[in-house]
Design a protein around this motif. Structure first.
Motif, PDB file in Angstrom:
ATOM      1  N   UNK A  52     -76.339  42.662  47.584  1.00  0.00           N
ATOM      2  CA  UNK A  52     -76.670  41.240  47.748  1.00  0.00           C
ATOM      3  C   UNK A  52     -75.879  40.308  46.819  1.00  0.00           C
ATOM      4  N   UNK A  53     -75.516  40.765  45.637  1.00  0.00           N
ATOM      5  CA  UNK A  53     -74.769  39.888  44.729  1.00  0.00           C
ATOM      6  C   UNK A  53     -73.283  39.788  45.097  1.00  0.00           C
ATOM      7  N   UNK A  54     -72.827  40.596  46.037  1.00  0.00           N
ATOM      8  CA  UNK A  54     -71.436  40.552  46.495  1.00  0.00           C
ATOM      9  C   UNK A  54     -71.287  39.556  47.647  1.00  0.00           C
ATOM     10  N   UNK A  55     -72.272  39.488  48.516  1.00  0.00           N
ATOM     11  CA  UNK A  55     -72.187  38.707  49.754  1.00  0.00           C
ATOM     12  C   UNK A  55     -71.873  37.216  49.580  1.00  0.00           C
ATOM     13  N   UNK A  56     -72.465  36.486  48.639  1.00  0.00           N
ATOM     14  CA  UNK A  56     -72.175  35.051  48.564  1.00  0.00           C
ATOM     15  C   UNK A  56     -70.695  34.715  48.326  1.00  0.00           C
ATOM     16  N   UNK A  57     -69.967  35.598  47.660  1.00  0.00           N
ATOM     17  CA  UNK A  57     -68.561  35.332  47.327  1.00  0.00           C
ATOM     18  C   UNK A  57     -67.605  36.128  48.216  1.00  0.00           C
ATOM     19  N   UNK A  58     -68.103  36.644  49.304  1.00  0.00           N
ATOM     20  CA  UNK A  58     -67.312  37.471  50.208  1.00  0.00           C
ATOM     21  C   UNK A  58     -66.977  36.673  51.458  1.00  0.00           C
TER      22      UNK A  58
END
Length: 178
Positions: A59-65
């Motif tokens: 989940x912490x990867x998705x916003x900046x992907x």
């Protein structure tokens, strides 16, 4: 060179081959995505979009992907934003989903953006590009863009999977971490 490299002090384009990473923190979102991509790559075969399961992405990867389609065109290839993380929309000031890079980024920076995207397609490896943001009126912050090639057929890059990290303009000079 073995061991991770601390690229946060560099400006430019850097190949992340072998065991190179985005920095010393192996658990950082960008490094996690790089490891995820590498785990799906087979010898001589690139992973494709079909190998990426959104349920597996932290989940912490998705916003900046974000994902970009590679569109072969004449006289030059173009890149279309396919899927955009919420943090990128926030930073860009608009949602570029469905738009081409040359329709969205600062016109003065289009060739620069295409250069590092082209490198990922032409030399299909993991690449890290560091420079100020290319969005008009948003060049106040530095961005490190991890660019990972995807190929439906395992060979021809037809999509880029990307992740960005923001920060202040870095000092000059690399640091190697063992």
């Amino acid at each position: 060179m073995s061991g991770p490299l601390e690229f946060l002090a560099l400006k430019g384009l850097h190949k992340l081959d072998g065991t190179k990473t985005m920095g010393a923190d192996a658990d950082a979102p960008g490094n996690w995505l790089l490891a995820y991509w590498r785990a799906r790559r087979r010898p001589g075969v690139l992973p494709g979009r079909q190998d990426i399961d959104p349920v597996d992405i932290r989940p912490d990867v998705l916003p900046n992907m974000y994902l970009m389609d590679v569109v072969p065109a004449q006289p030059r290839r173009r890149y279309r934003y396919r899927l955009i993380g919420t943090r990128m929309v926030e930073v860009a000031g608009a949602d570029p989903t469905g738009r081409f890079v040359d329709e969205f980024v600062d016109p003065a920076r289009v060739n620069e953006a295409h250069a590092w995207q082209d490198r990922t397609v032409d030399e299909p490896e993991a690449w890290l590009y560091s420079a100020p943001l290319a969005f008009k009126h948003r060049d106040w912050t530095w961005a490190w863009r991890l660019s990972l090639p995807l190929a439906t057929d395992g060979k021809t890059v037809d999509m880029l999977m990307l992740h960005f990290t923001l920060g202040a303009r870095p000092p000059v000079g690399p640091t190697t971490v063992s």
